[in-house]
Design an enzyme around this catalytic site. Structure first.
Site, mmCIF file in Angstrom:
data_model
loop_
_atom_site.group_PDB
_atom_site.id
_atom_site.type_symbol
_atom_site.label_atom_id
_atom_site.label_comp_id
_atom_site.label_asym_id
_atom_site.label_seq_id
_atom_site.Cartn_x
_atom_site.Cartn_y
_atom_site.Cartn_z
ATOM 1 N N LYS A 67 1.089 -0.961 -0.263
ATOM 2 C CA LYS A 67 -0.319 0.249 0.208
ATOM 3 C C LYS A 67 0.975 1.537 0.025
ATOM 4 C CE LYS A 67 -4.065 1.977 0.200
ATOM 5 N NZ LYS A 67 -3.592 2.976 -1.173
ATOM 6 N N LYS A 91 4.299 2.469 8.514
ATOM 7 C CA LYS A 91 3.984 3.016 8.745
ATOM 8 C C LYS A 91 2.487 2.232 8.722
ATOM 9 C CE LYS A 91 3.607 6.939 6.029
ATOM 10 N NZ LYS A 91 2.892 7.798 4.860
ATOM 11 N N LYS A 103 5.604 1.627 -2.442
ATOM 12 C CA LYS A 103 5.593 3.512 -3.123
ATOM 13 C C LYS A 103 5.815 3.667 -4.584
ATOM 14 C CE LYS A 103 4.642 7.375 -1.345
ATOM 15 N NZ LYS A 103 4.389 7.536 -0.053
ATOM 16 N N THR A 187 -4.865 12.999 6.059
ATOM 17 C CA THR A 187 -3.481 13.518 6.285
ATOM 18 C C THR A 187 -3.645 14.279 7.716
ATOM 19 O OG1 THR A 187 -2.872 12.232 4.158
ATOM 20 C CG2 THR A 187 -1.329 13.004 5.181
ATOM 21 N N ASN A 217 -1.282 18.754 -0.212
ATOM 22 C CA ASN A 217 -2.411 17.589 0.008
ATOM 23 C C ASN A 217 -2.926 17.627 1.595
ATOM 24 O OD1 ASN A 217 -3.000 16.915 -3.025
ATOM 25 N ND2 ASN A 217 -1.691 15.137 -2.630
ATOM 26 N N SER A 345 -6.953 5.946 3.485
ATOM 27 C CA SER A 345 -7.358 4.823 2.299
ATOM 28 C C SER A 345 -7.987 3.330 2.404
ATOM 29 C CB SER A 345 -5.702 4.985 1.754
ATOM 30 O OG SER A 345 -5.242 5.862 0.665
HETATM 31 N N1 GLU Z 1 0.492 9.068 -0.104
HETATM 32 C C1 GLU Z 1 0.297 9.102 1.465
HETATM 33 C C2 GLU Z 1 1.748 8.395 2.767
HETATM 34 O O1 GLU Z 1 2.392 8.920 2.203
HETATM 35 C C3 GLU Z 1 -0.761 7.758 1.826
HETATM 36 C C4 GLU Z 1 -0.431 6.554 1.230
HETATM 37 C C5 GLU Z 1 -2.144 5.511 0.404
HETATM 38 O O2 GLU Z 1 -3.391 6.829 1.156
HETATM 39 O O3 GLU Z 1 -2.104 4.188 0.816
HETATM 40 O O4 GLU Z 1 0.810 8.075 3.118
#
Ligand code: GLU
Length: 406
Positions: A67, A91, A103, A187, A217, A345
């Site tokens: 994810k 995370k 990622k 976030t 964002n 998410s």
């Molecule tokens: N890009 C965001 C992060 O760094 C969200 C990732 C997601 O929602 O999967 O956590």
């Protein structure tokens, strides 16, 4: 210069001195399961063809499908994406959601593309990677410079290529394309719940003077949420300039200014200054909400904040972490502070898989409970281990990943 991945490995090493992890487990965590680089040919508006480089790094899936977001940035490369994928693995474990870490990215400055070019690039990314992503394999999402619209194009492209129309392959979609209530602000909202849970324990006043680096964002929503709660946003910036007002910026007006001019520069309700100076403004709370490596050994001495909350990934380097810890300046680490995004998410993914739609109140109530629980758990663990919040968060995440890998 050390890369973000060097910093990530350095953080791993430091944290693992505090608890027992087998050398085999740690060795495993130093390498992503898979790193994929693809070429994405795009027909530009003038008829020429440009080939962009795209990435997906699938770091660890012991706890669930990979994810993590997709970043569009001119400086993005596979090394950066690898670090970000590693951090996502930790995370998701910190947030205690059933996801692993991945990622993606594209080396591109999306601000130089037309809407049509951006759509073709985004569809191209998904076409090139459709066989490695999937609702139970790898679930991408937005990150720096990627938007709900981009997620919608990608979801549509995935459906075209695979014939699978369930939106759970990607999160952060617009509401009318199967997105979740609250994902856009999640976030920042999650970071705010963590801040509220820890504020008095960290010795911060009831009304904080807040500096926010970044108005994208995460940053723009943070500005809104903190100011609505009665804190003063005394300075913020975007990639072009910074703006300050010691009496507090009018965030709604700043938002209108940024929408109409493309930057916070020249905002009448404050004084414009050099963006690179933003992190050194006096404040109670500094919220980096942009990119990695912002606070480093060479500039940490100039930081005047009483505490730092990392909405960006990797903004404080390990050397700077040590200097701040020695000075008694707590850093609420990215893998906790910004985990609200991936948590919502995951709510979106669950809703898509089960054909449900949750209200915004439901989403935020669940998010609040989860963020508070993990924040307090990490604070307590840091006190037990007599260490900083980042190391404590790492130890907790690593224990959870280790359990899943057994
Ligand atoms: N890009 C965001 C992060 O760094 C969200 C990732 C997601 O929602 O999967 O956590």
């Amino acid at each position: 210069m050390p890369t973000p991945f060097d910093h990530a490995m350095n953080q791993l090493e430091r944290a693992t001195k505090l608890a027992f992890f087998s050398p085999e487990f740690l060795e495993r965590l130093r390498y992503p399961n898979r790193q994929i680089r693809v070429s994405i040919p795009v027909t530009m508006d003038d008829g020429s063809l440009r080939v962009f480089e795209g990435y997906r790094v699938q770091f660890n899936n012991a706890r669930g499908p990979y994810k993590g977001g997709i970043r569009y940035h001119q400086d993005t490369d596979i090394e950066e994406v690898k670090a970000l994928a590693f951090w996502m693995s930790l995370k998701c474990a910190v947030a205690n959601i059933p996801m692993g870490g991945g990622k993606g990215g594209v080396s591109v400055n999306p601000k130089t593309l037309s809407a049509g070019e951006l759509e073709r690039l985004s569809r191209g990314w998904m076409r090139a990677l459709a066989d490695v992503v999937g609702a139970h394999k790898d679930v991408p999402a937005p990150d720096v410079n990627t938007t709900p619209q981009i997620m919608a194009w990608m979801a549509d492209e995935y459906a075209k290529v695979t014939g699978e129309t369930n939106g759970a392959v990607i999160t952060g979609k617009p509401l009318d394309a199967g997105g979740s209530e609250g994902r856009g602000t999640a976030t920042a909202q999650g970071g705010f719940y963590v801040f509220e849970a820890l504020r008095s324990e960290l010795g911060l006043p009831e009304q904080c003077r807040v500096v926010i680096q970044g108005f994208g964002n995460a940053g723009e929503h943070a500005a809104e949420i903190w100011s609505k709660a009665g804190h003063k946003i005394v300075a913020t910036c975007d990639s072009k300039a910074a703006v300050r007002n010691p009496d507090g910026l009018d965030i709604a007006a700043l938002y209108v200014h940024k929408k109409s001019t493309g930057s916070v520069a020249g905002f009448a309700g404050g004084e414009t200054f050099e963006g690179s100076e933003l992190c050194f403004e006096p404040c109670d709370l500094l919220i980096p909400a942009a990119l990695e490596n912002q606070i480093r050994q060479d500039n940490v001495g100039r930081v005047q904040a009483k505490a730092i909350l990392e909405l960006a990934n990797g903004p404080v380097t390990p050397d700077a972490d040590d200097a701040l810890f020695a000075r008694g300046v707590p850093v609420i680490p990215d893998i906790l502070a910004n985990s609200g995004g991936v948590t919502v998410s995951t709510f979106e993914w669950e809703q898509n898989l089960n054909g449900e739609h949750w209200s915004e109140a439901q989403v935020f109530e669940k998010l609040k409970t989860m963020m508070e629980r993990e924040a307090v758990g990490i604070l307590n663990r840091s006190r037990e281990l007599k260490t900083d919040l980042r190391r404590a968060a790492f130890v907790i995440a690593l224990e959870r990943i280790k359990d899943a890998m057994k």
